[in-house]
Design an enzyme around this catalytic site. Structure first.
Site, short mmCIF file in Angstrom:
data_model
loop_
_atom_site.label_atom_id
_atom_site.label_comp_id
_atom_site.label_asym_id
_atom_site.label_seq_id
_atom_site.Cartn_x
_atom_site.Cartn_y
_atom_site.Cartn_z
N ASP A 1 0.91 -1.24 0.39
CA ASP A 1 -0.02 -0.35 0.42
C ASP A 1 0.79 1.23 0.24
OD1 ASP A 1 -2.15 -1.30 0.54
OD2 ASP A 1 -1.60 -1.77 2.34
N GLN B 1 2.30 -5.42 -2.92
CA GLN B 1 2.74 -5.69 -1.35
C GLN B 1 4.32 -5.25 -1.48
OE1 GLN B 1 1.76 -9.10 -3.02
NE2 GLN B 1 0.03 -8.57 -2.45
N LYS C 1 1.97 2.73 -5.08
CA LYS C 1 2.40 1.79 -6.57
C LYS C 1 1.60 2.08 -7.36
CE LYS C 1 3.05 -2.08 -4.60
NZ LYS C 1 2.86 -1.98 -2.86
N ASP D 1 1.51 14.81 1.33
CA ASP D 1 0.61 15.99 1.70
C ASP D 1 -0.17 15.95 3.06
OD1 ASP D 1 -0.69 14.25 -0.30
OD2 ASP D 1 -2.21 14.42 0.02
N GLY E 1 -4.03 -4.88 -4.59
CA GLY E 1 -5.83 -4.29 -5.47
C GLY E 1 -5.16 -2.12 -5.94
N HIS E 2 -5.49 -2.08 -6.21
CA HIS E 2 -5.24 -0.58 -6.51
C HIS E 2 -6.60 -0.55 -6.89
CE1 HIS E 2 -2.06 -1.28 -9.31
NE2 HIS E 2 -3.34 -1.20 -10.12
N THR E 3 -6.99 1.21 -7.43
CA THR E 3 -8.50 1.62 -7.18
C THR E 3 -8.03 3.00 -8.30
OG1 THR E 3 -9.99 1.13 -5.23
CG2 THR E 3 -10.68 2.83 -6.63
P1 IMP Z 1 -2.41 -12.83 2.40
O1 IMP Z 1 -1.45 -11.78 0.97
O2 IMP Z 1 -3.73 -12.70 1.70
O3 IMP Z 1 -1.63 -14.56 2.04
O4 IMP Z 1 -1.72 -11.75 3.03
C1 IMP Z 1 -0.54 -11.92 4.42
C2 IMP Z 1 0.10 -10.99 4.67
O5 IMP Z 1 -0.31 -9.47 3.53
C3 IMP Z 1 -1.33 -10.52 5.77
O6 IMP Z 1 -0.49 -9.46 6.53
C4 IMP Z 1 -2.57 -9.32 4.35
O7 IMP Z 1 -2.83 -7.98 4.90
C5 IMP Z 1 -0.52 -8.57 4.10
N1 IMP Z 1 -0.89 -8.13 2.56
C6 IMP Z 1 -1.29 -8.95 1.13
N2 IMP Z 1 -1.53 -8.61 0.12
C7 IMP Z 1 -1.40 -6.50 0.78
C8 IMP Z 1 -1.08 -5.70 0.15
O8 IMP Z 1 -1.64 -5.61 -1.37
N3 IMP Z 1 -1.37 -4.61 0.93
C9 IMP Z 1 -0.97 -4.62 1.98
N4 IMP Z 1 -0.82 -6.21 2.68
C10 IMP Z 1 -1.49 -7.20 1.84
#
Ligand code: IMP
Length: 397
Positions: free
Chosen positions: A12, A198, A15, A307, A39-41
């Site tokens: 988050d 991630q 990116k 910001d 995910g991004h919106t």
């Molecule tokens: P998983 O990837 O769903 O198995 O989750 C494992 C850990 O990675 C958890 O703490 C999730 O909240 C975190 N996580 C997975 N994808 C994201 C992301 O895109 N952004 C932030 N945290 C993520």
């Protein structure tokens, strides 16, 4: 030569917006790990769409978008995204490519995730179990949906085979040998932007294990997740927020007090794009950032959301940890050590407003001092600073 854009924190980092802004300078954008946990919106022509699998480059009509072999694919989610994009009249039949070697998330993966979901705080998208099956050689891959016999031999359920065949009929033309495609691109001197999902602190090897995701967002993941040559990447942009956030469980040394977290969460809209969960908020952690820069070999920094820190009396930065009475600048590898870690902060004066600024040197003096402090500490420069939600809210250079 290609470029990689990699998150340096716990995901988050913003990116998505940078990929959108940078896409124009590349011929293609490629995902190399993770799945619909990311995910991004994006707001496109007034419509809001959340993409979890298809790279953000899809909004640029002449850009090729690749979903590499290192990803794990939830075909229902992929279908949803394809349909939504088509509804927005975006055409991509000849420029979206999905690796034959990418693993498929199967219905059981969502079921077996239940236990780890609670412990780790996962996104519930079947990611861990799909990668586990990949490692234990139980997985099935996108290219396998072209042989019903093979699917049956591997014990795939009748229902799921039917789902896969429906997907194949409608979208099978997207599935290809992306290794060959990427190498052809390289030979033709075309440029790819590798889009990390991630961040390094969630990397299965280098993150806060076991509170991590199941893939390698760090550069090793690009090699194993696309088949590109290590010598084909010349630029690595490490992305970090000007503060830190984390969703899910696990260590978070620079976590702010609750009142400050609420302030930052509301101002920075810190809610997960995939799950909607409120993100925990913390100050910039330079011990963690420096470690992530070492792992990635980032050649430059992109700092996001400056910001969100506007209007603060002072901003805090973690520059060392205290553990067992000793001061350390190393990020521990053992998760159990974090409960005894005391972050050592330094405070810098805040600033008023960074919005609408397009040149680094025009930033408020104190904001620039904050950025310079980070740059000096980690030894690379911030080549991009994002100061708002819109595409144009970006300081380059
Ligand atoms: P998983 O990837 O769903 O198995 O989750 C494992 C850990 O990675 C958890 O703490 C999730 O909240 C975190 N996580 C997975 N994808 C994201 C992301 O895109 N952004 C932030 N945290 C993520």
């Amino acid at each position: 030569m290609h470029t990689a854009l990699i998150g340096l924190q716990w995901g988050d980092e913003g990116k998505g917006k940078l990929i959108d802004c940078l896409s124009n300078s590349f011929d293609g954008v490629c995902r190399y790990q993770g799945g619909a946990n990311a995910g991004h919106t994006i707001i496109f022509k007034g419509n809001k769409i959340s993409l979890h699998l298809i790279p953000g480059g899809i909004f640029h009509p002449d850009k090729v978008c690749i979903i590499g072999n290192g990803t794990v694919i939830d075909i229902k989610q992929l279908e949803r995204e394809i349909k939504e994009l088509r509804k927005m009249s975006i055409e991509f039949d000849d420029r979206l490519f999905i690796s034959k070697r990418a693993h498929i998330i199967q219905p059981e993966h969502f079921i077996t995730e239940n236990k780890i979901k609670k412990e780790i705080g996962t996104t519930g998208r079947g990611i861990g179990p799909a990668y586990a099956d990949k490692s234990t050689r139980k997985g099935i891959r996108m290219g396998d949906i072209f042989s019903v016999k093979y699917l049956k031999d591997r014990g795939t359920s009748k229902d799921f085979i039917e789902t896969l065949l429906r997907f194949r009929e409608d979208y099978g033309h997207f599935i290809t040998d992306t290794v060959e495609l990427i190498h052809r691109f390289s030979e033709e001197k075309k440029k790819i932007l590798f889009e990390g999902a991630q961040g390094v602190m969630l990397d299965i090897d280098f993150g806060t294990y076991p509170f991590v995701t199941s893939s390698n967002p760090s550069p090793g993941g690009i090699l194993s997740g696309t088949g590109t040559s290590p010598f084909s990447i010349s630029r690595i942009i490490g992305v970090a927020k000007t503060y830190t956030t984390r969703v899910g469980n696990g260590p978070f040394p620079s976590e702010m007090n609750q009142k400050m977290q609420e302030r930052i969460r509301e101002k920075g809209r810190e809610y997960g794009a995939t799950t909607g969960r409120p993100r925990k908020c913390g100050w910039m952690d330079l011990v963690a950032l420096k470690y992530a820069i070492q792992i990635t070999g980032a050649t430059e920094l992109a700092l996001s959301k400056i910001d969100t820190l506007d209007g603060m009396h002072q901003v805090k930065i973690v520059k060392e940890y205290q553990l067992d009475g000793k001061i350390s600048d190393r990020f521990p590898s053992e998760v159990w050590k974090f409960k005894d870690i005391k972050p050592i902060y330094t405070s810098l004066p805040g600033w008023n407003n960074t919005r609408g600024i397009h040149k680094k040197k025009e930033l408020p003096k104190k904001a620039l001092e904050y950025i310079n402090y980070i740059e000096d500490f980690v030894g690379i420069e911030a080549s991009m600073i994002s100061n708002g939600q819109k595409r144009g809210d970006l300081i380059i250079g």
